[in-house]
Design a protein around this motif. Structure first.
Motif, PDB file in Angstrom:
ATOM      1  N   THR A   8       0.839  -1.202   0.000  1.00 10.28           N
ATOM      2  CA  THR A   8       0.000   0.000   0.000  1.00 10.28           C
ATOM      3  C   THR A   8       0.869   1.245   0.000  1.00 10.28           C
ATOM      4  O   THR A   8       0.601   2.207  -0.724  1.00 10.28           O
ATOM      5  N   ARG A  11       2.174   1.898  -3.428  1.00 16.51           N
ATOM      6  CA  ARG A  11       1.146   2.458  -4.315  1.00 16.51           C
ATOM      7  C   ARG A  11       0.909   3.932  -4.022  1.00 16.51           C
ATOM      8  O   ARG A  11       0.732   4.737  -4.935  1.00 16.51           O
ATOM      9  N   LEU A  12       0.881   4.300  -2.746  1.00 18.44           N
ATOM     10  CA  LEU A  12       0.673   5.696  -2.384  1.00 18.44           C
ATOM     11  C   LEU A  12       1.830   6.571  -2.860  1.00 18.44           C
ATOM     12  O   LEU A  12       1.619   7.718  -3.269  1.00 18.44           O
ATOM     13  N   GLU A  15       1.081   6.713  -6.782  1.00 15.44           N
ATOM     14  CA  GLU A  15      -0.222   7.200  -7.224  1.00 15.44           C
ATOM     15  C   GLU A  15      -0.628   8.534  -6.600  1.00 15.44           C
ATOM     16  O   GLU A  15      -1.488   9.225  -7.145  1.00 15.44           O
ATOM     17  N   VAL A  16      -0.041   8.890  -5.446  1.00 14.62           N
ATOM     18  CA  VAL A  16      -0.459  10.119  -4.774  1.00 14.62           C
ATOM     19  C   VAL A  16       0.697  11.111  -4.633  1.00 14.62           C
ATOM     20  O   VAL A  16       0.606  12.247  -5.086  1.00 14.62           O
ATOM     21  N   GLU A 131      -5.505  13.515   0.932  1.00 11.46           N
ATOM     22  CA  GLU A 131      -5.404  12.715  -0.295  1.00 11.46           C
ATOM     23  C   GLU A 131      -4.904  11.306  -0.001  1.00 11.46           C
ATOM     24  O   GLU A 131      -5.382  10.334  -0.594  1.00 11.46           O
ATOM     25  N   LEU A 132      -3.949  11.173   0.911  1.00  8.37           N
ATOM     26  CA  LEU A 132      -3.432   9.854   1.273  1.00  8.37           C
ATOM     27  C   LEU A 132      -4.499   9.006   1.945  1.00  8.37           C
ATOM     28  O   LEU A 132      -4.648   7.819   1.642  1.00  8.37           O
ATOM     29  N   LYS A 134      -7.765   9.340   1.605  1.00  7.74           N
ATOM     30  CA  LYS A 134      -8.753   8.984   0.574  1.00  7.74           C
ATOM     31  C   LYS A 134      -8.268   7.828  -0.288  1.00  7.74           C
ATOM     32  O   LYS A 134      -9.034   6.909  -0.592  1.00  7.74           O
ATOM     33  N   ALA A 135      -7.000   7.862  -0.684  1.00 10.76           N
ATOM     34  CA  ALA A 135      -6.458   6.787  -1.522  1.00 10.76           C
ATOM     35  C   ALA A 135      -6.414   5.471  -0.748  1.00 10.76           C
ATOM     36  O   ALA A 135      -6.739   4.415  -1.297  1.00 10.76           O
ATOM     37  N   GLN A 137      -8.380   4.640   1.653  1.00  9.21           N
ATOM     38  CA  GLN A 137      -9.778   4.226   1.792  1.00  9.21           C
ATOM     39  C   GLN A 137     -10.290   3.572   0.500  1.00  9.21           C
ATOM     40  O   GLN A 137     -11.037   2.606   0.548  1.00  9.21           O
ATOM     41  N   ARG A 138      -9.887   4.087  -0.640  1.00  8.81           N
ATOM     42  CA  ARG A 138     -10.282   3.463  -1.918  1.00  8.81           C
ATOM     43  C   ARG A 138      -9.707   2.047  -2.027  1.00  8.81           C
ATOM     44  O   ARG A 138     -10.366   1.139  -2.511  1.00  8.81           O
ATOM     45  N   LEU A 139      -8.467   1.867  -1.562  1.00  9.79           N
ATOM     46  CA  LEU A 139      -7.808   0.558  -1.656  1.00  9.79           C
ATOM     47  C   LEU A 139      -8.346  -0.457  -0.653  1.00  9.79           C
ATOM     48  O   LEU A 139      -8.483  -1.633  -0.970  1.00  9.79           O
TER      49      LEU A 139
END
Length: 151
Positions: A8, A11-12, A15-16, A131-132, A134-135, A137-139
């Motif tokens: 994770t 990915r952050l 992606e972020v 933003e982190l 939220k991302a 939470q999406r994952l």
């Protein structure tokens, strides 16, 4: 740090953080055993991860991430993480439960990684923390255990 065993977090990073001009999370240190002189006094965001090999099971997948925080004050990452560390080192209280992130780190040990805000930062530390989360939470379909629950 560009590599970390937590998928994770990787990915952050890609992606972020990186699309917004932030450096990947780095500067990893143990929250209980270490206090490096190099922890910066600049603005940024930080993440607490449990240090044992047993990640936290979230509704979708698992991760070692316990908490996302922002460091927007004068002493930056160093000042904010120092406050958290002091509470963790004091240990659990019989009188009342502590901050969820502190309780997890006291029980399982943990590390901190951080990313400093770039000079041209469009979000600010608070915006990047948001933003982190939220991302994440999406994952994983929920917030990290230390950042509360999503209704």
């Amino acid at each position: 740090m560009t590599e970390h065993p937590d998928a994770t977090l990787q990915r952050l990073n890609t992606e972020v953080l990186e699309p917004c001009g932030w450096q990947p999370f780095g500067g990893m240190f143990d929250m209980i055993e270490e206090w490096p002189a190099s922890v910066p006094t600049k603005r940024g965001v930080y993440v607490f991860l449990i240090s044992r090999d047993e990640p936290i099971a979230y509704p979708v997948g698992e991760s070692s991430i316990v908490y996302f925080g922002k460091a927007a004050q004068q002493r930056g990452v160093r000042g904010r993480v120092s406050q958290h560390r002091g509470t963790i080192l004091r240990g659990p209280s019989d009188r009342w439960p502590g901050h969820a992130a502190h309780e997890w780190l006291m029980a399982r040990g943990g590390v901190c990684v951080y990313s400093l805000a770039p000079d041209h930062d469009p979000f600010g530390s608070q915006g990047m923390e948001h933003e982190l989360i939220k991302a994440f939470q999406r994952l994983h379909r929920t917030r990290p255990v230390g950042n509360g629950t999503a209704a």
